[in-house]
Design an enzyme around this catalytic site. Structure first.
Site, PDB file in Angstrom:
ATOM      1  N   CYS A  67       0.864  -1.187   0.000  1.00 26.26           N
ATOM      2  CA  CYS A  67       0.000   0.000   0.000  1.00 26.26           C
ATOM      3  C   CYS A  67       0.898   1.233   0.000  1.00 26.26           C
ATOM      4  O   CYS A  67       2.070   1.150   0.349  1.00 26.26           O
ATOM      5  CB  CYS A  67      -0.895   0.019   1.236  1.00 26.26           C
ATOM      6  SG  CYS A  67      -2.044  -1.364   1.311  1.00 26.26           S
ATOM      7  N   GLU A 116      -8.775   7.366   3.946  1.00 26.58           N
ATOM      8  CA  GLU A 116      -8.254   7.330   2.590  1.00 26.58           C
ATOM      9  C   GLU A 116      -9.303   7.027   1.525  1.00 26.58           C
ATOM     10  O   GLU A 116     -10.188   6.199   1.728  1.00 26.58           O
ATOM     11  CB  GLU A 116      -7.157   6.260   2.483  1.00 26.58           C
ATOM     12  CG  GLU A 116      -5.975   6.530   3.385  1.00 26.58           C
ATOM     13  CD  GLU A 116      -4.889   5.481   3.307  1.00 26.58           C
ATOM     14  OE1 GLU A 116      -3.725   5.845   3.579  1.00 26.58           O
ATOM     15  OE2 GLU A 116      -5.181   4.309   2.986  1.00 26.58           O
TER      16      GLU A 116
END
Length: 182
Positions: A67, A116
């Protein structure tokens, strides 16, 4: 590696500025752009990684492969490639979109918040791993079905974003199809 930033977003997902990555992640993290990737080998096995204990959020937690945060002027796909090289020392096929509208907010036990807009990608590795110990403390190649069963049975053992991504039926279907396509 140069200092990374996050691209801050408004509630509609429109960029509003940047903030240094470590300064951005606090108990009151502002919405920002990220990405999440699931990497598979030629056998169709998923690379599951365990986050290094030095990580600010969710240290030592098992998660999907890589990520990160795209930088200004960088596409999500290029950001996936960059972070795969940095964290895993690995080359990959062009990333394919799996869950483009994934968005989440989660709080780590130490109080750090992730907030996010985080498109999810899948790719295949095309070289051997060269793990960066500052990012990854352990890894395992696993059958996707076994990982999904593990997430369903013990979600607390995995990162919240991985659990939420795996809970989406369309993403699960696309990941399964990607794993089977050798």
């Amino acid at each position: 590696m140069q200092t990374e930033h996050v691209i801050l977003l408004n509630a509609q997902g429109v960029p509003t500025g940047t903030l240094e990555k470590y300064a951005a992640h606090t108990a009151d993290t502002r919405l920002h752009l990220a990405f999440s990737s699931w990497l598979f080998n030629a056998k169709g096995q998923l690379l599951v990684t365990r986050r290094a204990l030095s990580k600010k959020a969710w240290p030592g937690v098992w998660t999907n492969s890589v990520c990160g945060h795209p930088q200004l002027g960088e596409s999500n796909e290029d950001a996936v490639i960059r972070r795969c090289r940095y964290e895993l020392g690995v080359e990959i096929t062009p990333p394919e979109s799996i869950y483009p509208d994934f968005r989440y907010r989660a709080t780590d036990p130490n109080g750090i918040v992730e907030n996010e807009v985080c498109p999810v990608f899948a790719a295949r590795t095309t070289s051997a791993l060269q793990i960066n110990d500052d990012e990854v403390m352990d890894y395992q190649w696993c059958d996707l079905a076994d990982v999904l069963h593990g997430i369903d049975a013990t979600p607390w053992a995995f990162s919240p974003w991985m659990v939420m991504q795996a809970a989406n039926s369309e993403a699960r279907k696309l990941l399964s199809a990607f794993a089977q396509h050798n």
